[in-house]
Design an enzyme around this catalytic site. Structure first.
Site, mmCIF file in Angstrom:
data_model
loop_
_atom_site.group_PDB
_atom_site.id
_atom_site.type_symbol
_atom_site.label_atom_id
_atom_site.label_comp_id
_atom_site.label_asym_id
_atom_site.label_seq_id
_atom_site.Cartn_x
_atom_site.Cartn_y
_atom_site.Cartn_z
ATOM 1 N N ASP A 1 0.831 -1.202 0.000
ATOM 2 C CA ASP A 1 0.000 0.000 0.000
ATOM 3 C C ASP A 1 0.868 1.255 0.000
ATOM 4 O OD1 ASP A 1 -2.325 1.474 0.060
ATOM 5 O OD2 ASP A 1 -3.173 0.409 1.775
ATOM 6 N N GLU B 1 2.955 5.121 -4.062
ATOM 7 C CA GLU B 1 3.142 6.186 -5.071
ATOM 8 C C GLU B 1 4.359 7.104 -4.857
ATOM 9 O OE1 GLU B 1 -0.303 7.174 -2.345
ATOM 10 O OE2 GLU B 1 0.283 5.492 -3.550
ATOM 11 N N ASP C 1 -8.050 4.586 -3.206
ATOM 12 C CA ASP C 1 -9.156 4.775 -2.259
ATOM 13 C C ASP C 1 -10.277 5.593 -2.897
ATOM 14 O OD1 ASP C 1 -7.585 3.397 -0.470
ATOM 15 O OD2 ASP C 1 -6.872 5.191 0.553
#
Length: 969
Positions: free
Chosen positions: A418, A421, A498
């Protein structure tokens, strides 16, 4: 000239930086990113000069050195700089090397032509612009003739680099696709302006693919912008140390472009077969008892499942220093080994969340810190965690060592990486904030984060993939919130982050996912049902949300990976069995369809690995000669046979369309000017006054285009507030609805009285009030707004009397139909009815909750298995092989051990199926190959569907021998 890596290393020393320096000292260009040294003309050279190289041509014009190198029969690298290459490390994306492709040079007064058997490149001697043509002379594309590139030396974070852009002249009507999931609802990138920065919900992959049968891969890692305007399609990069650097990939079809891309950047390895079943994920299962309980309930209820996912904080709290330390909380997860054994005993696999942010108090952090391999900025959710340096080989090695010891050695089957980025100071959806966030990390082991802004995800998944391959034979499966060119070689599946539950967001998953897979990254997924469910009060208890979830779940059937995930609400599919039996039936039908399709899906996954195939396919990939498909956003191919159009609007629980933004013509400032008078403040409660503005209408999505910086003199775009005042001039008599849509808090005062208030953090939502007004009436309004963090928007809207009347009428109509365009050049079968229809037309069909538009292309072979509880439940399961007649067809069935990399050593088997339309015969080929544990016999039921007669069936017990199955003509 070209010299070998070994000879060059011997001449200059082993480091690339030293090699580059030595090359400059000898009058050569800098070492390029694949270890090649190319001699430049003398510094005082002028005009067009060129020299032939073993793999291409280099030329010099107007101070620019430009090199064209063959990397394959239809693939060339184009590099342009001002005489120096500032890279200090080799490419992290490109694995391929220049190829010795036979070519000829034709030199004329105006152009230099490089011609191979499959590709021709023309160089304009006046501008240096390149044109790319096929072997038969058809133009693929050309660089903009007047100014093909712009290169400007810059110094960023104390490092020399270039700011660059290069442009292409596109053909009228040409479709452009790719660049990843950039939160756009449209598939075709023509006319778009894209900021290419990784975000929570932005997957950036610098690859574009054209309907003209070519693609471009940019080997640049900084912030970029793509824009398509009348004067050309341009890619701009903030920091490109090697100058303009791209790979042209021809071939004439999207599949050939993707094959060239994967040849350059790496093939996609096989996933375990269970990866193509259903994933159940939630933010989060609090204890090991709850995790096992959910897994057991799936089995007890008979709802198929293959992976259950443990999200974050199984290691401890977000307040202590344990964050993502590859450890287990002793109170909530006291026996991870036993927990995982129970999950495995249910024939389930466990995927687990890990982060690049590491808690300060963990052994992992301490080992990383001993080598200086964590960055200084703190992670937003835990002030006791910092990001590790994935650009360091040592950092990746240490990170994986702790993953293996703490997770994989205990039986964890797959990693969910997770925040890759990479997320640092905020879990932000805004590219401008994320850019600043990543740059705050400073310098990594390879260089500054301005030049390495986007590819953190590639480096961290490369490390975990390499670690798993080096220490075992179990297939790697990784889920990651970001992606980059080359990610497919690391067994990484990206997902769209998300996202918020809405019909609009759901629709965006289709075009967004297709713009990921068309780049050559074949595996993608998303949070089915939306991560945040804020606009459906009651969540799963809201029938409007349940309808959305059912339709979204149907779409997930045709994702490369089928996955449910989200926060706050319950969404395990079995809960709907009693909560909403109709929705449950639709969910069960959908998941059964997915599991029946597994022979088709798994066989095609072999084609992804062996032949660079793509499973989830934008329509222009298969129908480039039908321009009507270029702009279709909601329909796609799933493999060669299946055309799918998910239902992306409510039919049973209709929600009102958005109120319209109040136009400038109806707004007046207090002093009578058009618009509203505004005042910005630092702080969320109007603490420090800043700049004043006049907005002709109130419709802001900060800092969206054309706004490039914070408004009203603000220092940033978090923790601010604003107030607007003025009047609404009423255009007609009747009942109006006035309201605000915003994120975060807002208030609307009408004639001095508070009329609308939603003063809280949250996603964008609308609230309005109704009142009766007279034409010409001046209604005093005041709007107050505050912004905390994350998304930010505000809109003043209304529904006029005419709007309200139309809304009332629309609520009386229930439209259960969908309109589907079927591409020309093929006949199509309705999957549900077997009816055959011609292509090149739009069909209308009823779509009750358990049905969606699903068509099979004529000339298809579709192998189906039985309904199972998990993907590997029946190794010798009988297959139903459907033949959709109308044209010759072929399909190759594939099997292996489902788990290991032994297929790389030839441990697999295939069986070729070929349908002859002329003889009405299906040829079932002899089995080729084998592997331990292979089913020796399989019952096959063949079903011929021709749209005119009742289905014909034949049965055969296949034992590996060739057989012909004949049907009546």
């Amino acid at each position: 000239m070209r010299i070998s890596r070994r000879a060059f290393a011997a001449l200059t020393g082993s480091s690339l930086a030293a090699a580059a320096h030595a090359a400059h000292a000898k009058g050569l260009s800098a070492l390029d990113t694949n270890g090649h040294v190319i001699r430049l003309p003398a510094p005082n050279a002028s005009g067009f000069q060129y020299q032939r190289l073993s793999e291409g041509v280099q030329f010099y014009l107007n101070g620019v050195t430009k090199t064209v190198l063959f990397y394959g029969p239809t693939t060339v690298r184009v590099n342009a700089h001002l005489g120096k290459n500032h890279w200090t490390n080799k490419s992290i994306v490109i694995l391929g090397h220049p190829k010795s492709v036979a070519f000829q040079i034709e030199d004329s007064k105006t152009a230099l032509r490089i011609k191979s058997a499959a590709l021709s490149i023309e160089i304009d001697k006046a501008s240096g612009a390149l044109s790319f043509l096929s072997a038969d002379g058809r133009l693929y594309t050309r660089e903009r003739a007047t100014s093909p590139q712009a290169i400007r030396p810059v110094t960023l974070q104390d490092a020399q680099s270039y700011e660059v852009e290069n442009s292409f002249t596109l053909k009228p009507g040409e479709g452009i696709y790719g660049f990843g999931y950039v939160n756009e609802a449209t598939l075709n990138r023509r006319g778009q302006n894209l900021l290419l920065v990784q975000t929570n919900t932005g997957i950036i992959i610098p690859v574009m693919v054209s309907s003209e049968g070519y693609g471009i891969l940019w080997d640049t890692y900084s912030k970029m912008r793509f824009s398509d305007k009348a004067d050309g399609a341009t890619l701009w990069a903030e920091s490109a140390p090697g100058g303009v650097d791209y790979y042209f990939m021809g071939g004439g079809s999207a599949d050939k472009v993707i094959a060239a891309y994967r040849t350059l950047t790496g093939a996609a390895p096989m996933y375990p077969k269970q990866a193509f079943g259903l994933f159940m994920s939630k933010e989060r299962y609090q204890t090991q008892q709850r995790l096992v309980e959910v897994a057991e309930t799936f089995r007890n209820e008979g709802f198929p499942l293959d992976y259950i996912v443990q999200d974050w904080q199984y290691w401890g709290s977000d307040k202590d220093g344990s964050w993502s330390g590859m450890i287990w909380d002793k109170e909530r997860f006291p026996d991870p080994d036993g927990m995982i054994r129970k999950i495995h005993d249910l024939h389930l696999k466990l995927m687990i969340s890990i982060w690049p942010s590491i808690g300060n108090d963990t052994a992992l952090a301490k080992e990383l810190d001993s080598y200086g391999l964590r960055f200084k900025p703190l992670h937003w959710i835990s002030k006791k965690a910092r990001i590790y340096d994935a650009f360091s080989a040592k950092g990746r090695q240490i990170y994986f060592k702790h993953i293996k010891h703490g997770l994989l050695d205990k039986g964890v089957d797959a990693l969910w990486m997770d925040g890759t980025e990479v997320e640092v100071g905020t879990a932000c959806w805004d590219a401008v904030e994320v850019e600043a966030d990543i740059k705050s990390l400073g310098v990594n082991a390879m260089g500054d984060f301005t030049r390495y802004l986007n590819p953190y995800t590639l480096m961290t998944t490369q490390g975990t993939y390499d670690g798993q391959r080096a220490t075992g034979n179990k297939r790697v499966l990784t889920l990651t919130r970001s992606a980059w060119a080359g990610a497919q070689r690391t067994a990484a599946t990206s997902w769209s982050g998300d996202i918020f539950a809405s019909w609009k967001t759901f629709a965006e998953q289709i075009s967004g996912g297709l713009n990921v897979t068309i780049t050559g990254n074949p595996y993608w997924t998303q949070d089915t049902g939306g991560f945040f469910v804020t606009t459906f009060p009651g969540g799963e208890k809201n029938p409007a949300y349940r309808e959305l979830f059912a339709r979204w779940f149907q779409f997930a059937v045709f994702n490369p990976l089928m996955r449910v995930h989200g926060t706050s609400i319950e969404r395990e599919p079995y809960i709907f069995k009693t909560l909403d039996p109709t929705v449950y039936a639709a969910l069960l039908d959908a998941v059964h369809l997915r599991y029946r399709l597994l022979p088709y899906i798994y066989s095609l996954s072999w084609q992804v690995t062996s032949s660079h195939y793509t499973l989830m396919r934008a329509l222009p990939m298969d129908f480039p000669h039908d321009p009507r498909v270029y702009d279709i956003n909601d329909t796609f191919m799933f493999g060669p046979a299946c055309l799918v159009q998910p239902v992306t609007r409510a039919m049973y629980n209709l929600q009102d369309p958005p109120a319209t933004t109040i136009p400038a013509s109806a707004l007046r400032t207090p002093d009578g000017r058009p618009g509203l008078a505004g005042q910005y403040f630092e702080g969320e409660n109007f603490e420090t006054p800043k700049g004043k503005v006049t907005d002709v209408k109130l419709d802001h999505t900060w800092p969206g285009p054309p706004l490039a910086e914070a408004p009203g003199g603000l220092s940033g775009l978090n923790s601010f507030s604003a107030r607007w005042e003025g009047q609404i001039i009423v255009p007609e008599d009747g009942e109006f609805e006035l309201g605000l849509e915003g994120d975060d808090g807002y208030r609307l005062f009408i004639d001095g009285k508070l009329a609308v208030e939603d003063w809280a953090n949250g996603a964008a939502r609308y609230k309005g009030t109704k009142l009766t007004l007279k034409r010409g009436q001046a209604v005093a309004v005041k709007i107050e707004y505050y912004q905390a963090t994350g998304g930010r928007s505000l809109r003043l809207a209304w529904r006029t009397p005419a709007d309200l009347r139309a809304l009332a009428e629309s609520r009386k109509v229930t439209d259960l139909t969908m309109h589907t365009y079927l591409p020309a050049g093929s006949g199509w079968y309705d999957f549900w009815s077997g009816e055959k229809v011609a292509g090149g037309q739009t069909l209308t069909r009823e779509t009750p909750l358990n049905v969606f538009p699903f068509y099979i292309r004529e000339g298809s072979i579709l192998p189906l298995g039985p309904v199972m509880q998990y993907a590997t439940e029946q190794p010798d399961a009988p297959y139903e092989v459907r033949i959709y007649a109308g044209a010759d067809a072929a399909f190759t069935l594939y099997e292996d051990d489902n788990e290991t990399y032994d297929y790389e050593k030839g441990a697999y088997c295939t069986c070729a199926l070929n349908w002859s339309q002329a003889t009405q015969t299906l040829s079932v080929g002899a089995r080729h190959g084998g592997f331990p544990g292979m089913a020796q016999k399989r019952a096959l039921r063949f079903v011929l569907i021709d749209g005119q007669n009742p289905p014909q069936t034949r049965s055969h017990l296949y034992d590996g021998q060739k057989v012909a199955i004949r049907f009546k003509g």
